[in-house]
Design a protein around this motif. Structure first.
Motif, PDB file in Angstrom:
ATOM      1  N   TYR A  61       6.339  -5.731  -7.912  1.00  0.00           N
ATOM      2  CA  TYR A  61       4.982  -6.116  -7.633  1.00  0.00           C
ATOM      3  C   TYR A  61       3.902  -4.940  -7.878  1.00  0.00           C
ATOM      4  N   ALA A  62       4.218  -4.001  -7.238  1.00  0.00           N
ATOM      5  CA  ALA A  62       3.333  -2.794  -7.294  1.00  0.00           C
ATOM      6  C   ALA A  62       3.261  -2.386  -8.861  1.00  0.00           C
ATOM      7  N   GLY A  63       4.119  -2.309  -9.457  1.00  0.00           N
ATOM      8  CA  GLY A  63       4.272  -1.793 -10.859  1.00  0.00           C
ATOM      9  C   GLY A  63       3.568  -2.714 -11.737  1.00  0.00           C
ATOM     10  N   SER A  64       3.680  -4.063 -11.562  1.00  0.00           N
ATOM     11  CA  SER A  64       2.571  -4.934 -12.277  1.00  0.00           C
ATOM     12  C   SER A  64       1.352  -4.587 -11.835  1.00  0.00           C
ATOM     13  N   ALA A  65       0.964  -4.532 -10.588  1.00  0.00           N
ATOM     14  CA  ALA A  65      -0.530  -4.191 -10.173  1.00  0.00           C
ATOM     15  C   ALA A  65      -0.844  -2.986 -10.934  1.00  0.00           C
ATOM     16  N   ILE A  66      -0.265  -2.028 -10.621  1.00  0.00           N
ATOM     17  CA  ILE A  66      -0.626  -0.651 -11.141  1.00  0.00           C
ATOM     18  C   ILE A  66      -0.841  -0.773 -12.649  1.00  0.00           C
ATOM     19  N   GLY A  67       0.136  -1.522 -13.355  1.00  0.00           N
ATOM     20  CA  GLY A  67       0.138  -1.492 -14.797  1.00  0.00           C
ATOM     21  C   GLY A  67      -1.097  -2.470 -15.258  1.00  0.00           C
ATOM     22  N   GLY A  68      -1.344  -3.240 -14.458  1.00  0.00           N
ATOM     23  CA  GLY A  68      -2.674  -4.059 -15.013  1.00  0.00           C
ATOM     24  C   GLY A  68      -3.772  -3.284 -14.571  1.00  0.00           C
ATOM     25  N   VAL A  69      -4.058  -2.582 -13.635  1.00  0.00           N
ATOM     26  CA  VAL A  69      -5.145  -1.792 -13.616  1.00  0.00           C
ATOM     27  C   VAL A  69      -5.365  -0.771 -14.479  1.00  0.00           C
ATOM     28  N   LEU A  70      -4.040  -0.014 -14.899  1.00  0.00           N
ATOM     29  CA  LEU A  70      -4.360   0.787 -16.098  1.00  0.00           C
ATOM     30  C   LEU A  70      -4.653   0.380 -17.432  1.00  0.00           C
ATOM     31  N   VAL A  71      -4.145  -0.914 -17.578  1.00  0.00           N
ATOM     32  CA  VAL A  71      -4.246  -1.602 -18.789  1.00  0.00           C
ATOM     33  C   VAL A  71      -5.857  -1.929 -18.918  1.00  0.00           C
ATOM     34  N   ALA A  72      -6.362  -2.409 -17.906  1.00  0.00           N
ATOM     35  CA  ALA A  72      -7.836  -2.645 -17.698  1.00  0.00           C
ATOM     36  C   ALA A  72      -8.798  -1.423 -17.860  1.00  0.00           C
ATOM     37  N   LEU A  73      -8.360  -0.478 -17.343  1.00  0.00           N
ATOM     38  CA  LEU A  73      -9.168   0.777 -17.405  1.00  0.00           C
ATOM     39  C   LEU A  73      -9.136   1.243 -18.803  1.00  0.00           C
ATOM     40  N   ALA A  74      -7.881   1.314 -19.531  1.00  0.00           N
ATOM     41  CA  ALA A  74      -7.472   1.871 -20.982  1.00  0.00           C
ATOM     42  C   ALA A  74      -8.407   0.618 -21.843  1.00  0.00           C
ATOM     43  N   ASP A  75      -8.589  -0.449 -21.502  1.00  0.00           N
ATOM     44  CA  ASP A  75      -9.349  -1.295 -22.238  1.00  0.00           C
ATOM     45  C   ASP A  75     -10.793  -1.092 -22.183  1.00  0.00           C
ATOM     46  N   ASP A  76     -11.226  -0.636 -20.870  1.00  0.00           N
ATOM     47  CA  ASP A  76     -12.680  -0.549 -20.584  1.00  0.00           C
ATOM     48  C   ASP A  76     -13.105   0.774 -21.393  1.00  0.00           C
ATOM     49  N   LEU A  77     -12.029   1.813 -21.299  1.00  0.00           N
ATOM     50  CA  LEU A  77     -12.542   3.290 -21.720  1.00  0.00           C
ATOM     51  C   LEU A  77     -12.560   3.219 -23.562  1.00  0.00           C
ATOM     52  N   PHE A  78     -11.648   2.540 -23.776  1.00  0.00           N
ATOM     53  CA  PHE A  78     -11.469   2.660 -25.388  1.00  0.00           C
ATOM     54  C   PHE A  78     -11.545   1.656 -25.930  1.00  0.00           C
ATOM     55  N   ASP A  79     -12.060   0.444 -25.394  1.00  0.00           N
ATOM     56  CA  ASP A  79     -12.682  -0.675 -26.187  1.00  0.00           C
ATOM     57  C   ASP A  79     -11.612  -1.254 -27.126  1.00  0.00           C
ATOM     58  N   LEU A  80     -10.468  -1.536 -26.342  1.00  0.00           N
ATOM     59  CA  LEU A  80      -9.395  -2.060 -27.078  1.00  0.00           C
ATOM     60  C   LEU A  80      -9.306  -3.556 -27.476  1.00  0.00           C
ATOM     61  N   GLY A  81     -10.008  -4.269 -26.765  1.00  0.00           N
ATOM     62  CA  GLY A  81     -10.431  -5.877 -27.180  1.00  0.00           C
ATOM     63  C   GLY A  81      -9.027  -6.508 -26.477  1.00  0.00           C
ATOM     64  N   ILE A  82      -8.713  -6.226 -25.433  1.00  0.00           N
ATOM     65  CA  ILE A  82      -7.487  -6.947 -25.128  1.00  0.00           C
ATOM     66  C   ILE A  82      -7.896  -8.475 -24.454  1.00  0.00           C
ATOM     67  N   ASN A  83      -7.362  -9.536 -24.731  1.00  0.00           N
ATOM     68  CA  ASN A  83      -7.799 -10.910 -24.243  1.00  0.00           C
ATOM     69  C   ASN A  83      -7.263 -10.853 -22.870  1.00  0.00           C
ATOM     70  N   PHE A  84      -7.839 -10.750 -21.621  1.00  0.00           N
ATOM     71  CA  PHE A  84      -7.334 -11.002 -20.426  1.00  0.00           C
ATOM     72  C   PHE A  84      -7.310 -12.339 -19.891  1.00  0.00           C
ATOM     73  N   GLU A  85      -7.818 -13.405 -20.732  1.00  0.00           N
ATOM     74  CA  GLU A  85      -7.887 -14.878 -20.166  1.00  0.00           C
ATOM     75  C   GLU A  85      -6.512 -15.222 -20.425  1.00  0.00           C
ATOM     76  N   SER A  86      -6.053 -14.971 -21.559  1.00  0.00           N
ATOM     77  CA  SER A  86      -4.543 -15.324 -21.905  1.00  0.00           C
ATOM     78  C   SER A  86      -3.635 -15.212 -20.953  1.00  0.00           C
ATOM     79  N   ARG A  87      -2.889 -16.161 -20.555  1.00  0.00           N
ATOM     80  CA  ARG A  87      -1.817 -15.831 -19.380  1.00  0.00           C
ATOM     81  C   ARG A  87      -0.581 -15.183 -20.182  1.00  0.00           C
TER      82      ARG A  87
END
Length: 109
Positions: A37-63
């Motif tokens: 669970y910690a890895g899942s949470a850390i990974g989610g935060v890292l991907v969200a930060l990478a999406d924000d910094l590099f404007d990757l356009g990841i769709n976070f509304e998709s389950r």
């Protein structure tokens, strides 16, 4: 349902590893689940930060996207911690020396 099976097997492998090295089995079984669970949470935060910094356009509304991110980071961290514990405990195992054959012999220098 699939996540329950995944958590069962992660806990089972950590439990068996702790049993092999005579550690507290249930504590390490639960540790494996917490690490996932910690890895899942850390990974989610890292991907969200990478999406924000590099404007990757990841769709976070998709389950499905969220499940893939959480699964990959969670399992990766659980496997890394498992191998780390296994390696660390292997190094600390003391092999008892069979000294019964040494009784009565003179010390050899």
């Amino acid at each position: 349902m699939l996540s329950i099976v995944l958590l069962y097997f992660i806990g089972k492998y950590y439990y068996e590893l702790a049993q092999e090295y005579y550690k507290h089995r249930w504590g390490y079984g639960i540790l494996g689940i917490v690490v996932y669970y910690a890895g899942s949470a850390i990974g989610g935060v890292l991907v969200a930060l990478a999406d924000d910094l590099f404007d990757l356009g990841i769709n976070f509304e998709s389950r499905i996207n969220l499940m893939i991110i959480a699964f990959s980071f969670g399992v990766s961290l659980a496997v890394l911690v498992y191998f780390y514990l296994n390696r660390r405990w292997k190094k600390s195992v003391v092999v008892p020396k069979d000294e019964i054959d040494e009784i009565g012999r003179s010390p050899q220098n």
